[in-house]
Scaffold this motif. Structure first.
Motif, short mmCIF file in Angstrom:
data_model
loop_
_atom_site.label_atom_id
_atom_site.label_comp_id
_atom_site.label_asym_id
_atom_site.label_seq_id
_atom_site.Cartn_x
_atom_site.Cartn_y
_atom_site.Cartn_z
N GLU A 169 -4.79 10.10 8.74
CA GLU A 169 -5.44 9.05 8.07
C GLU A 169 -5.77 9.42 6.53
O GLU A 169 -5.04 9.89 5.87
CB GLU A 169 -7.41 9.28 8.42
CG GLU A 169 -7.78 9.28 9.13
CD GLU A 169 -7.79 10.38 10.66
OE1 GLU A 169 -7.65 10.11 11.79
OE2 GLU A 169 -7.38 11.63 10.02
N TRP A 170 -5.71 8.16 6.30
CA TRP A 170 -5.94 7.97 4.33
C TRP A 170 -7.37 7.50 3.86
O TRP A 170 -7.65 7.12 4.49
CB TRP A 170 -4.86 6.94 3.98
CG TRP A 170 -5.15 5.48 4.64
CD1 TRP A 170 -4.24 5.05 5.57
CD2 TRP A 170 -5.64 4.17 4.01
NE1 TRP A 170 -5.13 3.61 5.68
CE2 TRP A 170 -5.70 3.21 4.93
CE3 TRP A 170 -6.76 4.44 2.71
CZ2 TRP A 170 -6.77 2.58 4.23
CZ3 TRP A 170 -6.90 2.90 2.29
CH2 TRP A 170 -6.95 1.83 3.44
N VAL A 171 -7.74 7.51 2.87
CA VAL A 171 -8.58 7.39 1.94
C VAL A 171 -8.21 7.14 0.92
O VAL A 171 -7.48 7.86 -0.04
CB VAL A 171 -9.74 8.71 1.86
CG1 VAL A 171 -8.90 9.93 1.50
CG2 VAL A 171 -11.28 8.33 0.69
N SER A 172 -8.69 5.79 0.03
CA SER A 172 -8.69 5.67 -1.58
C SER A 172 -9.75 5.84 -2.00
O SER A 172 -10.74 4.86 -1.42
CB SER A 172 -8.30 3.81 -1.03
OG SER A 172 -7.95 3.31 -2.49
N ILE A 173 -10.00 5.93 -3.09
CA ILE A 173 -11.52 6.06 -4.15
C ILE A 173 -11.07 5.29 -4.78
O ILE A 173 -10.82 5.20 -5.71
CB ILE A 173 -11.13 7.54 -4.07
CG1 ILE A 173 -11.15 9.00 -3.06
CG2 ILE A 173 -12.37 7.98 -4.68
CD1 ILE A 173 -12.10 8.44 -2.15
N ASP A 174 -12.65 4.61 -5.04
CA ASP A 174 -12.44 3.97 -5.90
C ASP A 174 -13.76 3.85 -6.21
O ASP A 174 -15.18 3.38 -5.53
CB ASP A 174 -12.64 1.99 -6.00
CG ASP A 174 -12.87 1.19 -6.95
OD1 ASP A 174 -12.04 1.83 -8.18
OD2 ASP A 174 -13.30 0.43 -6.70
N ASN A 175 -14.53 4.36 -7.35
CA ASN A 175 -16.47 5.05 -7.87
C ASN A 175 -16.47 5.30 -6.62
O ASN A 175 -17.67 4.94 -6.46
CB ASN A 175 -16.26 2.75 -8.30
CG ASN A 175 -16.14 2.56 -9.54
OD1 ASN A 175 -15.71 2.86 -10.31
ND2 ASN A 175 -15.83 1.07 -9.37
N GLY A 176 -15.95 6.22 -6.82
CA GLY A 176 -17.32 7.35 -5.84
C GLY A 176 -17.25 6.97 -4.36
O GLY A 176 -17.94 7.68 -3.55
#
Length: 155
Positions: free
Chosen positions: A39-46
């Motif tokens: 899986e991937w996770v891309s973080i933007d502003n929490g």
């Protein structure tokens, strides 16, 4: 796709990009983390956008069914939160981070083809407001994930 390849494509692109668009592309890749469960996770502003990796999609083949967690659900890192099924196999969707689901890509329930054509962009599965940013420290960056996949294929 590595950031180096992405930047080369942007520079060589005949279609001009505005500065804001190109910066958002780089910001997304700079904050993307991966799991050994693909899986991937891309973080933007929490807020983390979560999906399966291109490697996972290629391994599974054409995705025919997706079950995503509902908006409002509280997730705990490492828990099974959904299912991804293909013509070859089914796999659990395991959340890479803890927090509250703030959006689910419900369109995939009716038409999961976006996961096949773009598992790391329009084929995202859900968005979660992170409850513990330190969980990101245990995830892999792109180079480490690619190395993990190469080692996995070698066995």
């Amino acid at each position: 796709m590595s950031l180096r390849l992405l930047s080369a494509r942007i520079v060589r692109s005949s279609a001009p990009l505005n500065k804001a668009a190109s910066l958002s592309i780089f910001r997304g890749y700079a904050t993307k983390k991966f799991t050994e469960d693909h899986e991937w996770v891309s973080i933007d502003n929490g807020v983390g956008t979560v999906g399966i990796t291109t490697h996972a999609q290629k391994t599974l083949g054409d995705i025919v069914f997706v079950e995503v967690p509902a908006t409002g659900n509280e997730l705990v890192k490492g828990e099974t939160v959904g299912v991804v099924e293909s013509v070859k196999a089914a796999g659990d969707l395991i959340t890479p981070v803890s927090g509250e689901v703030v959006e689910a890509n419900d369109s995939l329930v009716e038409d999961p083809s976006a996961v096949n054509s773009g598992p790391e962009d329009e084929g995202w599965l859900f968005k979660v407001k992170l409850s513990d940013n330190s969980e990101l420290d245990s995830l892999l960056d792109e180079a480490a994930y690619n190395k993990f996949c190469e080692a996995e294929e070698g066995h």
